[in-house]
Enzyme design. Sequence first.
Site, short mmCIF file in Angstrom:
data_model
loop_
_atom_site.label_atom_id
_atom_site.label_comp_id
_atom_site.label_asym_id
_atom_site.label_seq_id
_atom_site.Cartn_x
_atom_site.Cartn_y
_atom_site.Cartn_z
N PRO A 320 16.44 -58.96 67.56
CA PRO A 320 17.10 -57.65 67.74
C PRO A 320 16.11 -56.67 68.38
O PRO A 320 15.38 -55.96 67.69
CB PRO A 320 17.46 -57.24 66.30
CG PRO A 320 16.42 -57.92 65.45
CD PRO A 320 16.06 -59.20 66.15
N ASP A 490 10.49 -55.99 68.64
CA ASP A 490 11.37 -56.63 67.67
C ASP A 490 11.58 -55.64 66.53
O ASP A 490 10.64 -55.32 65.79
CB ASP A 490 10.72 -57.92 67.18
CG ASP A 490 11.64 -58.74 66.27
OD1 ASP A 490 12.58 -58.16 65.70
OD2 ASP A 490 11.39 -59.95 66.12
N HIS A 491 12.82 -55.19 66.35
CA HIS A 491 13.08 -54.16 65.34
C HIS A 491 12.95 -54.70 63.92
O HIS A 491 12.93 -53.92 62.95
CB HIS A 491 14.48 -53.58 65.55
CG HIS A 491 14.51 -52.08 65.46
ND1 HIS A 491 13.86 -51.37 64.47
CD2 HIS A 491 15.10 -51.14 66.25
CE1 HIS A 491 14.06 -50.09 64.64
NE2 HIS A 491 14.80 -49.90 65.72
N ARG A 492 12.84 -56.00 63.74
CA ARG A 492 12.59 -56.56 62.42
C ARG A 492 11.13 -56.34 62.00
O ARG A 492 10.81 -56.29 60.81
CB ARG A 492 12.89 -58.07 62.40
CG ARG A 492 14.33 -58.44 62.71
CD ARG A 492 14.48 -59.94 62.88
NE ARG A 492 13.67 -60.45 63.98
CZ ARG A 492 13.60 -61.73 64.33
NH1 ARG A 492 14.27 -62.64 63.63
NH2 ARG A 492 12.86 -62.11 65.35
#
Length: 520
Positions: A320, A490-492
Amino acid sequence: MSTHRDEREFLLPDLGEGLTEAEIVRWLVEVGDEVAVDQAVVEVETAKAQVEVPCPFEGVVTARHGAEGEARPVGTPLIAVAVGGSAGGAAGRSSTGKPAGAPASSPAEDRYREAAGGSGNVLVGYGTGASKSAASGARRRRRALTAAGSAAGRGTTGPLDGHAPHGAVAPNPPTAFPADRAARPVVGGVTGASAAASIPSGAAADHEGTAHRAPVPVISPLVRRLARERGLDLRALHGSGPGGLILRADVDRAAAVRGGRTITADSGDSADSGGVPTTDGRAGQPAGVGADPTGAVRIPLRGITAAMADKLSRSRREIPDATCWVDADATELLAARRAMGEPTVSLLAVLARVTVAALARHPELNATVDTDAREIVRLPAVHLGFAAQTPRGLVVPVVRDAHTLSTEQLHREMSRLTACARDGRLTPADLTGSTFTLNNYGVFGVDGSTPIINHPEAAMLGVGRIVEKPWAHAGQLALRHVVQLSFTFDHRVCDGGVAGGFLRYVADCVERPTLLLRSL
């Protein structure tokens, strides 16, 4: 005295890195050649790199399996070698002096397998030091004499007919191309490699009486590939290079003349202008390239192109990602680079040093996500990848331990890897293991981009072109050198605050390079 030879088949070895096949780029030996242990016999392209494959046997080549341009799965035969005899009076004895039929291998073969961990299947530039050092050894060529009866059966065909009976090798043409393959120039980092005879696609040369064709005066794998894609027979072309060597320009001209098309020498792209049918009967399309009834051209994804497509697709499926960007005044950075003096350090190396410093402040971005364990793995070392466009497609060479290198050291290593990438000499180790990627798309003359993360990394920094723009500086409007920086993450792994902090620090270093002094 009868001569007995123990014929062995050399299979395409396990290539590692999860690779299951390789495409034959160029044969380095022909049927009838003598080969030594560790001698490179074929150049192949994998999804990671273009490498040479050394043979673990010593003897005479009796068969080659696979045509140039053909993909071969791991474990399938590449060549067959008669290991019990030689071209001279040693026929009937092995290199150790044992009878030809003796199953024991030569000491050289034993040493080879010991160095390779017991398999004997190691790629040049990929495995043991023994295989690497042997790649540049001299290659010996055996000339088998044709019996008088066989010659009479063939009639009076001259030496340029390109064919030879079973057990004989067609002699080289007396002109156009040197016979001494050891004296040929270095191309793409490969020394002494001959331009092996092309074999029709789908046909494998074996010892069942297959005729062998005279060598083609081509030493560039790129030229061979372009000819295949455009349906050209290299044997019908006249080279404009030294000694009749066929160059890329010769292929471009031949394709333009035959197809009635305009072809750019830089890209190989073409635009139909006459619709003249090609050898496969389709107008404006090279022979051998797939097409459907609508006329659409189908180009198979192979090698590095296929690997990159898989990686980018996986990145989009799993990560994401989000992107932020900022414009920065690079005028002071350019001045600082000039102040470094000679030899000139590349701008990419300076930006690489800025990137490493930013990662030291934000180590959470030098990471990967273990989806199975549902864990974020922060990595201790920065292995910096940088995107490079080559004739073989987009590749990402890796600078190992970039966090330990100075700007000048980064420049030298990136220059070395870039030269290897353009020549097709990168090893699989040069293309794997990156933890963060720097993408300089400004070389294409564009300002901005939203990069796709190089899976399984967590982020990528993109750099656009540096161009003069009106800019507010010291309370006045002035022309300044401005660059757009984009950052995909990466938004994680992190939120927007970390990503913004990273990008802002990079922009601050671009605008005020003295900030880097704090990280040195």
